[in-house]
Scaffold this active site. Sequence first.
Site, short mmCIF file in Angstrom:
data_model
loop_
_atom_site.label_atom_id
_atom_site.label_comp_id
_atom_site.label_asym_id
_atom_site.label_seq_id
_atom_site.Cartn_x
_atom_site.Cartn_y
_atom_site.Cartn_z
N VAL A 286 0.83 -1.21 0.00
CA VAL A 286 0.00 0.00 0.00
C VAL A 286 0.87 1.25 0.00
CG1 VAL A 286 -1.66 1.35 1.36
CG2 VAL A 286 -1.97 -1.11 1.08
N ILE A 289 2.22 2.39 -3.35
CA ILE A 289 1.29 3.00 -4.31
C ILE A 289 1.02 4.44 -3.92
CG2 ILE A 289 -1.02 2.88 -5.33
CD1 ILE A 289 0.74 0.49 -6.02
N GLU A 291 -1.21 6.87 -3.51
CA GLU A 291 -2.66 7.04 -3.58
C GLU A 291 -3.09 8.49 -3.80
OE1 GLU A 291 -1.65 6.14 0.82
OE2 GLU A 291 -1.01 5.54 -1.15
N ASP A 333 -10.34 24.53 -39.53
CA ASP A 333 -11.16 24.89 -40.68
C ASP A 333 -11.09 26.41 -40.86
OD1 ASP A 333 -13.06 24.68 -42.76
OD2 ASP A 333 -14.69 25.10 -41.36
#
Length: 567
Positions: A286, A289, A291, A333
Amino acid sequence: MIFHNEKIQDVLTHLRTDAHSGLPQEEVSKRLSEYGENKLKEKKKKSTLKRFAEQFNDTMIIILLAAAIISFVIKAVEGHVNEFYEPLLILLIVIVNAIMGVVQEGKAEKALDALMNMSALHAKVIRNGSEGMIDAKELVPGDIIRLEAGDFVPADARLIRSTSLKSEESALTGESVASEKDAEAIVERTAPLGDRHNMVYSGCGIAYGTAYAVVTATGVDTEMGKIANLLESEDDAQTPLQKRLTKLGKNLGLGAILISVIIFIIGFINDIPALEIFTIAVSLAVSAIPEGLPAIITVVLSIGVQRLAAKNSIIRRLPAVETLGSASIICSDKTGTLTQNKMTLVKVYSTSIDKVEEVGRENSWAVRKMLNLATLCTEGSVLFQEDGGEQHIGDPTETAIIVGAYKNGSNKETLLKQFPRVAELPFDSDRKLMTSVNLIDGIYTVIVKGAFDSIATRCAENQSKSLEKGRVQNEAMSRDALRVLALAYKEMDHMPQEISMDMLESDLHFLGLVGMIDPPRQEAFDAVALCKRAGIKPIMITGDHVITASAIASQLGILNDGDEAIS
Protein backbone atom coordinates in the site's frame (compact mmCIF):
# COMPACT_ATOMS: atom_id res chain seq x y z
CA MET A 1 -28.95 5.18 -57.67
CA ILE A 2 -26.53 8.14 -57.98
CA PHE A 3 -29.22 10.85 -57.94
CA HIS A 4 -27.07 13.76 -59.12
CA ASN A 5 -26.05 11.75 -62.21
CA GLU A 6 -29.63 10.95 -63.35
CA LYS A 7 -32.34 12.79 -65.23
CA ILE A 8 -35.22 14.18 -63.17
CA GLN A 9 -37.79 11.76 -64.57
CA ASP A 10 -35.55 8.76 -63.89
CA VAL A 11 -35.15 9.89 -60.28
CA LEU A 12 -38.93 10.29 -59.86
CA THR A 13 -39.53 6.85 -61.41
CA HIS A 14 -36.95 5.24 -59.11
CA LEU A 15 -38.54 6.84 -56.04
CA ARG A 16 -42.08 5.96 -57.29
CA THR A 17 -43.43 9.48 -56.85
CA ASP A 18 -45.14 12.22 -58.87
CA ALA A 19 -43.64 15.70 -59.26
CA HIS A 20 -47.06 17.43 -59.12
CA SER A 21 -49.13 15.41 -56.65
CA GLY A 22 -46.40 13.90 -54.46
CA LEU A 23 -46.90 10.71 -52.44
CA PRO A 24 -50.27 9.39 -51.22
CA GLN A 25 -50.64 9.25 -47.44
CA GLU A 26 -50.72 5.43 -47.25
CA GLU A 27 -47.37 5.28 -49.09
CA VAL A 28 -45.94 7.88 -46.70
CA SER A 29 -46.90 5.67 -43.74
CA LYS A 30 -45.19 2.65 -45.33
CA ARG A 31 -41.99 4.54 -46.02
CA LEU A 32 -41.95 6.12 -42.58
CA SER A 33 -41.93 2.65 -41.03
CA GLU A 34 -39.30 1.48 -43.55
CA TYR A 35 -36.86 4.41 -43.35
CA GLY A 36 -37.67 5.77 -39.90
CA GLU A 37 -38.10 9.38 -38.87
CA ASN A 38 -36.07 12.10 -40.58
CA LYS A 39 -33.79 12.89 -37.67
CA LEU A 40 -30.26 12.15 -36.58
CA LYS A 41 -30.10 8.98 -34.50
CA GLU A 42 -28.24 9.00 -31.26
CA LYS A 43 -26.03 6.22 -30.02
CA LYS A 44 -27.57 4.81 -26.85
CA LYS A 45 -26.26 6.97 -24.05
CA LYS A 46 -24.42 5.39 -21.15
CA SER A 47 -26.20 5.56 -17.84
CA THR A 48 -24.67 7.62 -15.06
CA LEU A 49 -23.97 4.39 -13.16
CA LYS A 50 -22.06 2.92 -16.12
CA ARG A 51 -20.07 6.11 -16.63
CA PHE A 52 -19.25 6.07 -12.90
CA ALA A 53 -18.10 2.42 -13.10
CA GLU A 54 -15.87 3.22 -16.11
CA GLN A 55 -13.93 5.74 -14.03
CA PHE A 56 -12.47 2.77 -12.11
CA ASN A 57 -11.12 1.14 -15.29
CA ASP A 58 -7.54 2.14 -14.53
CA THR A 59 -4.66 -0.03 -13.28
CA MET A 60 -3.60 2.31 -10.49
CA ILE A 61 -7.18 2.80 -9.29
CA ILE A 62 -7.75 -0.97 -9.26
CA ILE A 63 -4.55 -1.50 -7.21
CA LEU A 64 -5.63 1.23 -4.78
CA LEU A 65 -9.06 -0.38 -4.36
CA ALA A 66 -7.50 -3.78 -3.81
CA ALA A 67 -5.09 -2.34 -1.25
CA ALA A 68 -7.93 -0.54 0.54
CA ILE A 69 -10.04 -3.72 0.72
CA ILE A 70 -7.12 -5.82 2.00
CA SER A 71 -6.27 -3.11 4.54
CA PHE A 72 -9.90 -3.13 5.73
CA VAL A 73 -9.87 -6.89 6.14
CA ILE A 74 -6.55 -6.97 8.03
CA LYS A 75 -7.50 -4.20 10.42
CA ALA A 76 -10.87 -5.86 11.03
CA VAL A 77 -9.20 -9.21 11.73
CA GLU A 78 -6.66 -7.55 14.04
CA GLY A 79 -9.43 -5.59 15.74
CA HIS A 80 -7.87 -2.19 14.97
CA VAL A 81 -11.23 -0.62 14.11
CA ASN A 82 -10.01 2.85 15.07
CA GLU A 83 -7.35 2.68 12.33
CA PHE A 84 -9.80 2.48 9.40
CA TYR A 85 -8.99 6.07 8.41
CA GLU A 86 -6.24 5.00 5.97
CA PRO A 87 -8.37 2.69 3.75
CA LEU A 88 -11.30 5.13 4.07
CA LEU A 89 -9.09 7.96 2.81
CA ILE A 90 -8.03 5.83 -0.19
CA LEU A 91 -11.67 5.06 -1.01
CA LEU A 92 -12.65 8.72 -0.64
CA ILE A 93 -9.90 9.81 -3.06
CA VAL A 94 -10.96 7.21 -5.63
CA ILE A 95 -14.68 8.07 -5.35
CA VAL A 96 -14.13 11.85 -5.59
CA ASN A 97 -11.94 11.23 -8.66
CA ALA A 98 -14.74 9.18 -10.27
CA ILE A 99 -17.46 11.76 -9.44
CA MET A 100 -15.46 14.60 -11.00
CA GLY A 101 -14.91 12.55 -14.15
CA VAL A 102 -18.64 11.76 -14.47
CA VAL A 103 -19.67 15.40 -13.90
CA GLN A 104 -17.27 16.68 -16.58
CA GLU A 105 -18.36 14.06 -19.13
CA GLY A 106 -22.01 14.96 -18.47
CA LYS A 107 -21.37 18.68 -19.09
CA ALA A 108 -19.51 17.98 -22.33
CA GLU A 109 -22.18 15.59 -23.60
CA LYS A 110 -24.88 18.24 -23.19
CA ALA A 111 -22.84 20.66 -25.29
CA LEU A 112 -22.20 18.06 -28.00
CA ASP A 113 -25.93 17.33 -28.22
CA ALA A 114 -26.25 20.67 -30.04
CA LEU A 115 -25.46 18.85 -33.30
CA MET A 116 -28.79 17.05 -33.00
CA ASN A 117 -30.59 20.39 -33.38
CA MET A 118 -29.17 21.15 -36.84
CA SER A 119 -32.12 19.56 -38.66
CA ALA A 120 -34.94 21.81 -39.90
CA LEU A 121 -38.08 21.85 -37.78
CA HIS A 122 -40.69 22.17 -40.54
CA ALA A 123 -41.01 21.48 -44.25
CA LYS A 124 -43.37 22.59 -47.03
CA VAL A 125 -44.41 19.37 -48.75
CA ILE A 126 -46.81 18.27 -51.51
CA ARG A 127 -48.84 15.15 -50.71
CA ASN A 128 -52.05 13.87 -52.27
CA GLY A 129 -51.91 16.80 -54.71
CA SER A 130 -52.01 19.53 -52.06
CA GLU A 131 -49.30 21.54 -50.33
CA GLY A 132 -48.97 21.75 -46.56
CA MET A 133 -46.56 22.30 -43.70
CA ILE A 134 -45.36 19.28 -41.69
CA ASP A 135 -42.70 18.45 -39.11
CA ALA A 136 -39.45 17.77 -40.94
CA LYS A 137 -39.05 14.47 -39.07
CA GLU A 138 -42.09 13.12 -40.96
CA LEU A 139 -40.43 13.46 -44.39
CA VAL A 140 -39.68 10.30 -46.36
CA PRO A 141 -37.74 9.61 -49.59
CA GLY A 142 -40.02 10.46 -52.53
CA ASP A 143 -41.68 13.45 -50.85
CA ILE A 144 -41.91 16.60 -52.99
CA ILE A 145 -40.79 19.68 -51.04
CA ARG A 146 -40.92 23.40 -51.85
CA LEU A 147 -37.97 25.65 -50.98
CA GLU A 148 -37.56 29.42 -50.98
CA ALA A 149 -35.09 32.02 -49.70
CA GLY A 150 -34.70 31.82 -45.91
CA ASP A 151 -35.65 28.13 -45.66
CA PHE A 152 -33.43 25.41 -44.26
CA VAL A 153 -33.30 22.29 -46.41
CA PRO A 154 -35.04 19.57 -44.35
CA ALA A 155 -33.51 16.53 -46.14
CA ASP A 156 -31.17 15.68 -49.01
CA ALA A 157 -33.09 16.22 -52.26
CA ARG A 158 -32.76 16.25 -56.06
CA LEU A 159 -34.05 19.47 -57.64
CA ILE A 160 -37.05 19.08 -59.96
CA ARG A 161 -37.35 22.71 -61.04
CA SER A 162 -35.59 25.81 -59.75
CA THR A 163 -35.56 29.57 -60.29
CA SER A 164 -32.32 31.45 -59.56
CA LEU A 165 -31.66 29.06 -56.69
CA LYS A 166 -28.63 29.46 -54.44
CA SER A 167 -27.88 27.33 -51.39
CA GLU A 168 -25.54 28.25 -48.54
CA GLU A 169 -23.57 25.01 -47.96
CA SER A 170 -20.68 26.14 -45.76
CA ALA A 171 -21.67 23.61 -43.07
CA LEU A 172 -20.72 20.82 -45.52
CA THR A 173 -18.22 22.34 -47.95
CA GLY A 174 -16.64 25.25 -46.07
CA GLU A 175 -17.50 27.62 -48.94
CA SER A 176 -18.91 30.90 -47.59
CA VAL A 177 -20.27 31.93 -51.01
CA ALA A 178 -23.69 30.44 -51.78
CA SER A 179 -23.64 27.64 -54.38
CA GLU A 180 -25.67 28.21 -57.55
CA LYS A 181 -28.16 25.42 -58.30
CA ASP A 182 -29.72 24.19 -61.53
CA ALA A 183 -32.40 21.50 -61.66
CA GLU A 184 -31.63 20.69 -65.30
CA ALA A 185 -27.95 19.93 -64.70
CA ILE A 186 -26.63 16.37 -64.94
CA VAL A 187 -23.53 16.02 -62.78
CA GLU A 188 -20.68 13.50 -63.10
CA ARG A 189 -21.00 10.46 -60.83
CA THR A 190 -17.70 11.23 -59.13
CA ALA A 191 -18.37 14.96 -58.63
CA PRO A 192 -17.56 16.20 -55.10
CA LEU A 193 -20.45 17.40 -52.95
CA GLY A 194 -19.78 21.10 -53.63
CA ASP A 195 -20.10 20.54 -57.41
CA ARG A 196 -23.47 18.75 -57.34
CA HIS A 197 -25.46 21.71 -58.63
CA ASN A 198 -28.71 19.75 -59.00
CA MET A 199 -28.85 18.66 -55.34
CA VAL A 200 -29.65 20.38 -52.03
CA TYR A 201 -28.59 19.03 -48.66
CA SER A 202 -30.10 18.74 -45.20
CA GLY A 203 -29.15 21.49 -42.76
CA CYS A 204 -28.08 23.96 -45.48
CA GLY A 205 -29.90 27.24 -46.07
CA ILE A 206 -31.58 28.59 -49.20
CA ALA A 207 -30.00 32.00 -49.83
CA TYR A 208 -31.83 32.96 -53.02
CA GLY A 209 -34.58 31.85 -55.38
CA THR A 210 -37.21 29.12 -55.21
CA ALA A 211 -37.37 25.44 -56.09
CA TYR A 212 -39.27 22.16 -55.92
CA ALA A 213 -37.27 19.05 -55.10
CA VAL A 214 -37.78 15.35 -54.44
CA VAL A 215 -36.37 13.95 -51.19
CA THR A 216 -33.67 11.33 -51.84
CA ALA A 217 -32.36 10.69 -48.31
CA THR A 218 -33.54 11.32 -44.76
CA GLY A 219 -32.13 11.02 -41.25
CA VAL A 220 -28.80 9.21 -40.92
CA ASP A 221 -28.66 8.64 -44.70
CA THR A 222 -28.24 12.38 -45.38
CA GLU A 223 -24.79 13.95 -45.74
CA MET A 224 -25.30 15.68 -42.38
CA GLY A 225 -26.38 12.35 -40.89
CA LYS A 226 -23.18 10.69 -42.10
CA ILE A 227 -21.12 13.33 -40.29
CA ALA A 228 -23.12 12.85 -37.09
CA ASN A 229 -22.71 9.07 -37.43
CA LEU A 230 -18.93 9.41 -37.74
CA LEU A 231 -18.86 11.46 -34.55
CA GLU A 232 -21.06 8.96 -32.70
CA SER A 233 -19.09 5.90 -33.82
CA GLU A 234 -15.68 7.34 -32.94
CA ASP A 235 -14.05 5.22 -30.26
CA ASP A 236 -12.46 6.87 -27.25
CA ALA A 237 -8.72 6.30 -27.54
CA GLN A 238 -6.41 6.59 -24.55
CA THR A 239 -4.58 9.87 -24.20
CA PRO A 240 -0.76 9.92 -23.79
CA LEU A 241 -1.24 10.76 -20.10
CA GLN A 242 -3.54 7.79 -19.59
CA LYS A 243 -1.07 5.48 -21.34
CA ARG A 244 1.80 6.68 -19.13
CA LEU A 245 -0.29 6.39 -15.96
CA THR A 246 -1.40 2.88 -16.95
CA LYS A 247 2.22 1.84 -17.50
CA LEU A 248 3.26 3.45 -14.19
CA GLY A 249 0.39 1.69 -12.40
CA LYS A 250 1.35 -1.69 -13.82
CA ASN A 251 5.02 -1.23 -12.93
CA LEU A 252 4.20 -0.04 -9.40
CA GLY A 253 1.69 -2.87 -8.96
CA LEU A 254 4.08 -5.57 -10.13
CA GLY A 255 6.88 -4.10 -8.03
CA ALA A 256 4.67 -3.91 -4.92
CA ILE A 257 3.44 -7.48 -5.39
CA LEU A 258 7.00 -8.77 -5.93
CA ILE A 259 8.32 -6.99 -2.83
CA SER A 260 5.36 -8.19 -0.76
CA VAL A 261 5.94 -11.78 -1.86
CA ILE A 262 9.67 -11.54 -1.02
CA ILE A 263 8.93 -10.00 2.41
CA PHE A 264 6.30 -12.68 3.09
CA ILE A 265 8.75 -15.47 2.16
CA ILE A 266 11.51 -13.96 4.33
CA GLY A 267 9.12 -13.60 7.27
CA PHE A 268 7.79 -17.13 6.77
CA ILE A 269 11.37 -18.50 6.78
CA ASN A 270 12.09 -16.59 10.00
CA ASP A 271 8.98 -18.08 11.69
CA ILE A 272 7.14 -14.76 11.94
CA PRO A 273 3.37 -15.40 12.40
CA ALA A 274 1.58 -15.62 9.05
CA LEU A 275 -0.98 -12.86 9.80
CA GLU A 276 1.70 -10.50 11.07
CA ILE A 277 4.01 -10.98 8.09
CA PHE A 278 1.01 -10.74 5.72
CA THR A 279 0.06 -7.41 7.34
CA ILE A 280 3.62 -6.13 6.93
CA ALA A 281 3.70 -7.25 3.26
CA VAL A 282 0.36 -5.59 2.46
CA SER A 283 1.38 -2.40 4.28
CA LEU A 284 4.52 -2.23 2.17
CA ALA A 285 2.43 -2.77 -0.98
CA VAL A 286 0.00 0.00 0.00
CA SER A 287 2.81 2.40 0.88
CA ALA A 288 4.42 1.77 -2.52
CA ILE A 289 1.29 3.00 -4.31
CA PRO A 290 1.03 6.83 -4.50
CA GLU A 291 -2.66 7.04 -3.58
CA GLY A 292 -2.52 10.83 -3.73
CA LEU A 293 -1.46 10.80 -7.39
CA PRO A 294 -4.97 10.21 -8.93
CA ALA A 295 -6.41 12.96 -6.73
CA ILE A 296 -3.66 15.45 -7.64
CA ILE A 297 -4.00 14.65 -11.35
CA THR A 298 -7.80 15.02 -11.21
CA VAL A 299 -7.59 18.37 -9.40
CA VAL A 300 -4.97 19.77 -11.82
CA LEU A 301 -6.86 18.57 -14.91
CA SER A 302 -10.15 19.95 -13.52
CA ILE A 303 -8.54 23.38 -13.12
CA GLY A 304 -7.47 23.16 -16.77
CA VAL A 305 -11.00 22.18 -17.85
CA GLN A 306 -12.54 25.11 -15.96
CA ARG A 307 -10.09 27.57 -17.51
CA LEU A 308 -10.86 26.25 -21.00
CA ALA A 309 -14.61 26.32 -20.30
CA ALA A 310 -14.30 30.02 -19.45
CA LYS A 311 -12.90 30.45 -22.98
CA ASN A 312 -15.80 28.48 -24.55
CA SER A 313 -13.75 25.31 -25.15
CA ILE A 314 -15.47 22.01 -24.39
CA ILE A 315 -13.37 19.14 -23.00
CA ARG A 316 -15.28 15.86 -22.98
CA ARG A 317 -12.85 13.84 -20.87
CA LEU A 318 -10.46 15.18 -18.23
CA PRO A 319 -7.25 13.45 -19.48
CA ALA A 320 -7.68 15.15 -22.88
CA VAL A 321 -6.56 18.43 -21.28
CA GLU A 322 -2.99 17.17 -21.01
CA THR A 323 -3.08 15.98 -24.64
CA LEU A 324 -4.20 19.42 -25.77
CA GLY A 325 -1.33 20.94 -23.82
CA SER A 326 1.11 18.70 -25.69
CA ALA A 327 -0.07 19.74 -29.16
CA SER A 328 2.63 20.89 -31.59
CA ILE A 329 0.37 21.33 -34.64
CA ILE A 330 -3.20 22.66 -34.72
CA CYS A 331 -5.26 22.20 -37.90
CA SER A 332 -8.28 24.46 -38.25
CA ASP A 333 -11.16 24.89 -40.68
CA LYS A 334 -11.39 28.33 -42.29
CA THR A 335 -15.04 29.24 -42.84
CA GLY A 336 -16.78 30.18 -39.62
CA THR A 337 -13.76 29.27 -37.48
CA LEU A 338 -10.94 31.53 -38.61
CA THR A 339 -13.38 33.70 -40.58
CA GLN A 340 -16.79 35.16 -39.72
CA ASN A 341 -18.75 33.09 -42.31
CA LYS A 342 -20.36 36.39 -43.28
CA MET A 343 -19.54 38.12 -46.57
CA THR A 344 -18.49 41.69 -45.88
CA LEU A 345 -18.15 44.57 -48.34
CA VAL A 346 -14.62 45.95 -48.03
CA LYS A 347 -13.82 47.90 -51.21
CA VAL A 348 -15.72 49.98 -53.78
CA TYR A 349 -14.31 51.33 -57.04
CA SER A 350 -16.26 54.22 -58.54
CA THR A 351 -15.68 55.46 -62.10
CA SER A 352 -17.03 58.89 -61.11
CA ILE A 353 -13.98 59.58 -58.96
CA ASP A 354 -11.70 56.88 -60.48
CA LYS A 355 -10.75 55.73 -57.02
CA VAL A 356 -10.98 52.67 -54.74
CA GLU A 357 -12.37 53.34 -51.25
CA GLU A 358 -12.47 51.15 -48.16
CA VAL A 359 -16.09 50.80 -47.05
CA GLY A 360 -16.72 52.64 -43.78
CA ARG A 361 -19.20 55.08 -42.32
CA GLU A 362 -18.02 58.20 -44.16
CA ASN A 363 -17.57 57.27 -47.80
CA SER A 364 -17.65 59.77 -50.68
CA TRP A 365 -20.89 60.78 -52.41
CA ALA A 366 -19.94 58.65 -55.43
CA VAL A 367 -19.55 55.48 -53.34
CA ARG A 368 -22.74 56.20 -51.37
CA LYS A 369 -24.65 56.62 -54.65
CA MET A 370 -23.26 53.31 -55.93
CA LEU A 371 -24.18 51.47 -52.71
CA ASN A 372 -27.72 52.90 -52.79
CA LEU A 373 -28.26 51.80 -56.40
CA ALA A 374 -26.74 48.36 -55.72
CA THR A 375 -29.01 47.94 -52.67
CA LEU A 376 -32.09 48.71 -54.78
CA CYS A 377 -31.00 45.82 -57.05
CA THR A 378 -30.97 43.11 -54.36
CA GLU A 379 -33.41 40.45 -53.18
CA GLY A 380 -31.83 39.79 -49.78
CA SER A 381 -32.57 41.58 -46.54
CA VAL A 382 -30.84 42.27 -43.23
CA LEU A 383 -32.53 42.72 -39.86
CA PHE A 384 -30.52 45.13 -37.73
CA GLN A 385 -31.02 44.45 -34.03
CA GLU A 386 -30.84 46.91 -31.15
CA ASP A 387 -27.85 45.14 -29.58
CA GLY A 388 -25.84 45.69 -32.76
CA GLY A 389 -26.43 42.19 -34.13
CA GLU A 390 -27.48 41.43 -37.69
CA GLN A 391 -29.69 38.69 -39.15
CA HIS A 392 -28.90 38.09 -42.82
CA ILE A 393 -31.62 36.64 -45.08
CA GLY A 394 -30.74 35.76 -48.65
CA ASP A 395 -27.61 35.68 -50.78
CA PRO A 396 -24.51 36.64 -48.69
CA THR A 397 -23.13 38.87 -51.48
CA GLU A 398 -26.40 40.85 -51.54
CA THR A 399 -26.66 41.19 -47.77
CA ALA A 400 -23.04 42.44 -47.74
CA ILE A 401 -24.06 45.29 -50.08
CA ILE A 402 -27.10 46.11 -47.91
CA VAL A 403 -24.89 46.31 -44.79
CA GLY A 404 -22.38 48.51 -46.67
CA ALA A 405 -25.16 50.95 -47.57
CA TYR A 406 -26.49 50.83 -43.99
CA LYS A 407 -23.05 51.85 -42.67
CA ASN A 408 -23.34 54.93 -44.87
CA GLY A 409 -26.76 55.82 -43.50
CA SER A 410 -29.08 54.13 -46.03
CA ASN A 411 -31.72 51.54 -45.15
CA LYS A 412 -33.02 49.22 -47.89
CA GLU A 413 -36.67 49.49 -46.83
CA THR A 414 -36.47 53.29 -46.82
CA LEU A 415 -34.75 53.32 -50.21
CA LEU A 416 -37.45 51.09 -51.74
CA LYS A 417 -40.21 53.34 -50.39
CA GLN A 418 -38.48 56.40 -51.81
CA PHE A 419 -37.51 54.75 -55.11
CA PRO A 420 -40.03 51.92 -55.71
CA ARG A 421 -39.20 48.96 -57.93
CA VAL A 422 -41.46 48.76 -60.97
CA ALA A 423 -39.88 45.82 -62.82
CA GLU A 424 -37.07 43.30 -62.51
CA LEU A 425 -35.21 40.49 -64.23
CA PRO A 426 -34.12 37.91 -61.58
CA PHE A 427 -30.57 36.64 -61.40
CA ASP A 428 -29.79 34.02 -64.01
CA SER A 429 -26.72 31.76 -63.90
CA ASP A 430 -26.39 31.99 -67.70
CA ARG A 431 -26.51 35.81 -67.81
CA LYS A 432 -24.80 36.14 -64.39
CA LEU A 433 -26.81 39.33 -63.92
CA MET A 434 -29.75 40.73 -61.98
CA THR A 435 -31.66 43.79 -63.20
CA SER A 436 -34.04 46.08 -61.36
CA VAL A 437 -36.04 49.05 -62.69
CA ASN A 438 -36.76 51.71 -60.06
CA LEU A 439 -38.57 55.04 -60.29
CA ILE A 440 -35.94 57.53 -59.09
CA ASP A 441 -36.99 61.20 -58.99
CA GLY A 442 -39.58 60.52 -61.71
CA ILE A 443 -37.08 58.78 -64.02
CA TYR A 444 -37.21 55.06 -64.79
CA THR A 445 -33.71 53.87 -63.83
CA VAL A 446 -32.41 50.46 -64.88
CA ILE A 447 -29.87 49.07 -62.39
CA VAL A 448 -27.82 46.02 -63.39
CA LYS A 449 -25.39 44.15 -61.15
CA GLY A 450 -23.39 41.01 -61.82
CA ALA A 451 -20.12 39.65 -63.18
CA PHE A 452 -17.83 42.29 -64.71
CA ASP A 453 -17.39 40.42 -68.01
CA SER A 454 -21.17 40.07 -68.42
CA ILE A 455 -21.79 43.76 -67.77
CA ALA A 456 -18.87 44.92 -69.94
CA THR A 457 -20.44 43.40 -73.08
CA ARG A 458 -23.70 45.26 -72.43
CA CYS A 459 -22.28 48.76 -71.92
CA ALA A 460 -22.49 51.59 -74.47
CA GLU A 461 -19.61 52.08 -76.92
CA ASN A 462 -18.48 55.31 -75.27
CA GLN A 463 -17.71 53.37 -72.06
CA SER A 464 -14.54 51.64 -73.35
CA LYS A 465 -12.14 53.85 -71.35
CA SER A 466 -14.07 53.38 -68.09
CA LEU A 467 -14.37 49.65 -68.73
CA GLU A 468 -10.60 49.30 -69.28
CA LYS A 469 -9.94 50.96 -65.93
CA GLY A 470 -12.63 48.76 -64.41
CA ARG A 471 -10.96 45.63 -65.80
CA VAL A 472 -7.66 46.56 -64.15
CA GLN A 473 -9.39 47.15 -60.80
CA ASN A 474 -11.39 43.92 -61.18
CA GLU A 475 -8.17 41.92 -61.59
CA ALA A 476 -6.53 43.70 -58.66
CA MET A 477 -9.49 42.98 -56.35
CA SER A 478 -9.59 39.35 -57.49
CA ARG A 479 -5.88 38.95 -56.65
CA ASP A 480 -6.76 40.14 -53.13
CA ALA A 481 -9.22 37.19 -52.98
CA LEU A 482 -12.25 39.50 -53.11
CA ARG A 483 -15.52 38.43 -54.70
CA VAL A 484 -16.21 41.22 -57.20
CA LEU A 485 -19.51 42.45 -58.63
CA ALA A 486 -19.88 45.16 -61.26
CA LEU A 487 -22.65 47.77 -61.34
CA ALA A 488 -24.14 49.64 -64.31
CA TYR A 489 -27.27 51.68 -65.02
CA LYS A 490 -29.23 53.60 -67.64
CA GLU A 491 -32.20 55.96 -67.56
CA MET A 492 -35.42 55.70 -69.62
CA ASP A 493 -38.14 58.27 -70.31
CA HIS A 494 -40.89 55.67 -70.11
CA MET A 495 -41.42 52.01 -69.30
CA PRO A 496 -41.34 49.77 -72.40
CA GLN A 497 -44.44 47.68 -73.06
CA GLU A 498 -42.36 44.50 -73.09
CA ILE A 499 -39.81 43.82 -70.38
CA SER A 500 -36.88 41.88 -71.89
CA MET A 501 -33.14 41.39 -71.45
CA ASP A 502 -32.39 42.99 -74.81
CA MET A 503 -34.41 46.07 -73.91
CA LEU A 504 -33.15 46.62 -70.34
CA GLU A 505 -29.63 45.18 -70.39
CA SER A 506 -28.11 47.19 -73.24
CA ASP A 507 -26.40 50.60 -73.74
CA LEU A 508 -25.51 50.64 -70.05
CA HIS A 509 -23.36 53.19 -68.22
CA PHE A 510 -20.63 51.48 -66.15
CA LEU A 511 -20.66 52.73 -62.55
CA GLY A 512 -17.95 50.69 -60.84
CA LEU A 513 -17.14 47.61 -58.76
CA VAL A 514 -17.83 46.32 -55.26
CA GLY A 515 -15.45 43.83 -53.62
CA MET A 516 -16.33 41.61 -50.68
CA ILE A 517 -14.75 38.85 -48.65
CA ASP A 518 -15.48 36.55 -45.72
CA PRO A 519 -13.17 38.43 -43.31
CA PRO A 520 -11.03 36.85 -40.59
CA ARG A 521 -12.34 36.91 -37.04
CA GLN A 522 -10.51 39.51 -34.96
CA GLU A 523 -9.81 36.96 -32.23
CA ALA A 524 -8.23 34.61 -34.81
CA PHE A 525 -5.26 37.00 -35.24
CA ASP A 526 -4.45 36.76 -31.52
CA ALA A 527 -5.03 32.99 -31.48
CA VAL A 528 -2.59 32.38 -34.35
CA ALA A 529 0.04 34.65 -32.79
CA LEU A 530 -0.38 32.90 -29.42
CA CYS A 531 0.04 29.48 -31.07
CA LYS A 532 3.28 30.57 -32.68
CA ARG A 533 4.64 31.98 -29.41
CA ALA A 534 3.82 28.64 -27.77
CA GLY A 535 5.75 26.74 -30.46
CA ILE A 536 2.58 25.40 -32.11
CA LYS A 537 2.31 25.42 -35.92
CA PRO A 538 -1.19 26.47 -37.08
CA ILE A 539 -2.42 24.97 -40.38
CA MET A 540 -5.59 26.04 -42.19
CA ILE A 541 -7.66 23.41 -44.02
CA THR A 542 -10.48 24.59 -46.29
CA GLY A 543 -12.50 23.77 -49.37
CA ASP A 544 -12.02 27.31 -50.71
CA HIS A 545 -10.04 28.17 -53.83
CA VAL A 546 -6.30 28.14 -53.12
CA ILE A 547 -5.94 31.88 -53.95
CA THR A 548 -8.72 32.87 -51.53
CA ALA A 549 -7.37 30.52 -48.86
CA SER A 550 -3.81 31.84 -49.27
CA ALA A 551 -4.96 35.46 -48.96
CA ILE A 552 -6.81 34.77 -45.69
CA ALA A 553 -3.93 32.64 -44.34
CA SER A 554 -1.46 35.42 -45.12
CA GLN A 555 -3.63 38.01 -43.35
CA LEU A 556 -3.81 35.82 -40.26
CA GLY A 557 -0.07 35.12 -40.24
CA ILE A 558 -0.50 31.40 -40.94
CA LEU A 559 1.09 31.58 -44.40
CA ASN A 560 4.48 33.30 -44.28
CA ASP A 561 7.34 33.74 -46.75
CA GLY A 562 8.65 30.32 -47.70
CA ASP A 563 5.42 28.54 -46.71
CA GLU A 564 3.33 26.75 -49.33
CA ALA A 565 -0.40 26.31 -49.95
CA ILE A 566 -1.12 22.73 -51.01
CA SER A 567 -4.15 21.46 -52.94
